[in-house]
Enzyme design. Structure first.
Site, PDB file in Angstrom:
ATOM      1  N   TYR A 109     -51.515   2.783 -11.237  1.00  0.00           N
ATOM      2  CA  TYR A 109     -51.534   1.692 -10.259  1.00  0.00           C
ATOM      3  C   TYR A 109     -50.137   1.206  -9.861  1.00  0.00           C
ATOM      4  O   TYR A 109     -49.852   1.022  -8.675  1.00  0.00           O
ATOM      5  CB  TYR A 109     -52.373   0.504 -10.777  1.00  0.00           C
ATOM      6  CG  TYR A 109     -52.607  -0.564  -9.721  1.00  0.00           C
ATOM      7  CD1 TYR A 109     -53.534  -0.365  -8.699  1.00  0.00           C
ATOM      8  CD2 TYR A 109     -51.903  -1.757  -9.739  1.00  0.00           C
ATOM      9  CE1 TYR A 109     -53.733  -1.325  -7.730  1.00  0.00           C
ATOM     10  CE2 TYR A 109     -52.098  -2.725  -8.768  1.00  0.00           C
ATOM     11  CZ  TYR A 109     -53.018  -2.504  -7.760  1.00  0.00           C
ATOM     12  OH  TYR A 109     -53.219  -3.451  -6.803  1.00  0.00           O
ATOM     13  N   TYR A 135     -49.522  12.263 -21.201  1.00  0.00           N
ATOM     14  CA  TYR A 135     -50.690  12.612 -20.400  1.00  0.00           C
ATOM     15  C   TYR A 135     -50.387  12.360 -18.927  1.00  0.00           C
ATOM     16  O   TYR A 135     -50.254  11.209 -18.503  1.00  0.00           O
ATOM     17  CB  TYR A 135     -51.893  11.787 -20.869  1.00  0.00           C
ATOM     18  CG  TYR A 135     -53.206  12.064 -20.164  1.00  0.00           C
ATOM     19  CD1 TYR A 135     -53.411  13.202 -19.386  1.00  0.00           C
ATOM     20  CD2 TYR A 135     -54.261  11.173 -20.298  1.00  0.00           C
ATOM     21  CE1 TYR A 135     -54.621  13.445 -18.756  1.00  0.00           C
ATOM     22  CE2 TYR A 135     -55.482  11.403 -19.671  1.00  0.00           C
ATOM     23  CZ  TYR A 135     -55.650  12.535 -18.905  1.00  0.00           C
ATOM     24  OH  TYR A 135     -56.855  12.762 -18.284  1.00  0.00           O
ATOM     25  N   ARG A 140     -55.609  10.350 -11.076  1.00  0.00           N
ATOM     26  CA  ARG A 140     -56.080   9.027 -11.501  1.00  0.00           C
ATOM     27  C   ARG A 140     -54.990   7.959 -11.445  1.00  0.00           C
ATOM     28  O   ARG A 140     -55.275   6.798 -11.185  1.00  0.00           O
ATOM     29  CB  ARG A 140     -56.648   9.096 -12.920  1.00  0.00           C
ATOM     30  CG  ARG A 140     -57.972   9.836 -13.016  1.00  0.00           C
ATOM     31  CD  ARG A 140     -58.552   9.727 -14.411  1.00  0.00           C
ATOM     32  NE  ARG A 140     -59.839  10.393 -14.531  1.00  0.00           N
ATOM     33  CZ  ARG A 140     -61.012   9.829 -14.266  1.00  0.00           C
ATOM     34  NH1 ARG A 140     -61.053   8.584 -13.841  1.00  0.00           N
ATOM     35  NH2 ARG A 140     -62.130  10.504 -14.424  1.00  0.00           N
ATOM     36  N   LYS A 164     -50.287  16.682 -22.132  1.00  0.00           N
ATOM     37  CA  LYS A 164     -51.549  17.079 -21.524  1.00  0.00           C
ATOM     38  C   LYS A 164     -51.324  17.001 -20.025  1.00  0.00           C
ATOM     39  O   LYS A 164     -51.221  15.921 -19.447  1.00  0.00           O
ATOM     40  CB  LYS A 164     -52.690  16.151 -21.952  1.00  0.00           C
ATOM     41  CG  LYS A 164     -54.030  16.505 -21.291  1.00  0.00           C
ATOM     42  CD  LYS A 164     -55.112  15.487 -21.594  1.00  0.00           C
ATOM     43  CE  LYS A 164     -56.388  15.820 -20.839  1.00  0.00           C
ATOM     44  NZ  LYS A 164     -57.441  14.780 -21.027  1.00  0.00           N
TER      45      LYS A 164
END
Length: 291
Positions: A109, A135, A140, A164
């Site tokens: 965000y 990650y 997202r 990841k």
């Protein structure tokens, strides 16, 4: 480091019809994965609906998984966010005695610069008592962590042991694999690309589909790590359509529909997520019936 080579699974959080955590189903899910070849378990990630799990529930989820696991597999815990101070505080105050590593998502965000991402993870690396798996999931977070930033963190902090990578970008995977430190792990976060990047030199996957088909998916990755391309692709093609299905609406609604069909968990999710549509549930049921 060797603990995180192979197949990890990002566990769902099972819910009852009243949306409370279904701990009996969670025990079934953990046992199913341990008994069918998964190498490590990831708790409270995106697939576990971490955004709608309370602190009290998170603590109990960890305790139930740790007790069920009984030290058989390594456990990775999701600890991340876009408030760096809160993440640092959690790492310094939480009981991590059952945990082998932290999976920390890139800040979402806020859309920080690459320097902001570096400084965020620098603070986490300096605070964490456990090894860290970065990650990167720009789909997202709305901000890609570029390979140069990931590699800068890998080179500067010994406890940053892996990333990841879930950008669904083959070129970015290859750049990371080509330029990474020798002991740094590149872990796929994309089930559809996992075999390709393992064959290119990645260390494995943190999978969503793997928890529903743990024997087949862990075998696929193992074969890829051994360079047995033909055998690995045979399994990949067998699972390929299902991988597409579970992500076609949202995650984890798709994988929960699969687990419901397999009688492991319900397909309940918490708002703002909703269950898979009847159409998708029908396609998933047909796949499972004919698998």
């Amino acid at each position: 480091m060797q603990k995180f080579i192979g197949t990890g699974v990002a566990l769902v959080t099972p819910f009852k019809e009243d949306k409370s955590v279904d701990f009996d189903a969670l025990v079934r899910l953990v046992k199913f994965n341990i008994e069918n070849g998964i190498n490590y378990l990831v708790i409270n990630g995106t697939t576990g609906e971490s955004a709608t799990i309370t602190k009290e529930e998170k603590k109990e989820i960890i305790e139930v998984i740790a007790k069920t696991n009984n030290k058989r597999l390594p456990l990775v815990l999701g600890v991340g966010g876009n408030n760096t101070a809160d993440v640092v505080n959690e790492l310094q105050t939480a009981d991590l005695s059952h945990i082998d590593a932290i999976l920390s998502v890139s800040p979402y965000y806020s859309k920080p610069t690459q320097e902001g991402l570096y400084q965020h993870f620098k603070a986490i690396a300096q605070a964490s008592p456990k090894p860290i798996i970065l990650y990167n999931v720009p789909g997202r977070t709305s901000k890609n962590m570029e390979p140069a930033t990931t590699l800068r963190l890998a080179n500067n902090f010994e406890n940053v042991i892996a990333v990841k990578e879930a950008g669904n970008n083959v070129q970015q995977y290859l750049e990371l694999i080509k330029n990474k430190p020798a002991d740094f792990l590149i872990i796929s976060g994309d089930d559809d690309l996992a075999l390709n990047v393992v064959l290119a030199g990645a260390s494995g996957v943190i999978s969503v589909i793997g928890q529903a088909f743990p024997k087949e998916f862990s075998s696929l990755i193992k074969l890829g790590l051994e360079g047995k391309n033909k055998e690995a692709y045979r399994l990949h093609y067998k699972l390929m359509d299902m991988i597409g299905l579970i992500f076609s609406e949202n995650n984890p609604s798709g994988i929960k529909a699969v687990l419901n069909k397999l009688n492991i968990t319900s397909d309940e999710v918490r708002l703002p997520l909703v269950k898979a549509t009847d159409e998708l549930q029908g396609k998933i049921a047909d796949f499972v019936d004919n698998f």
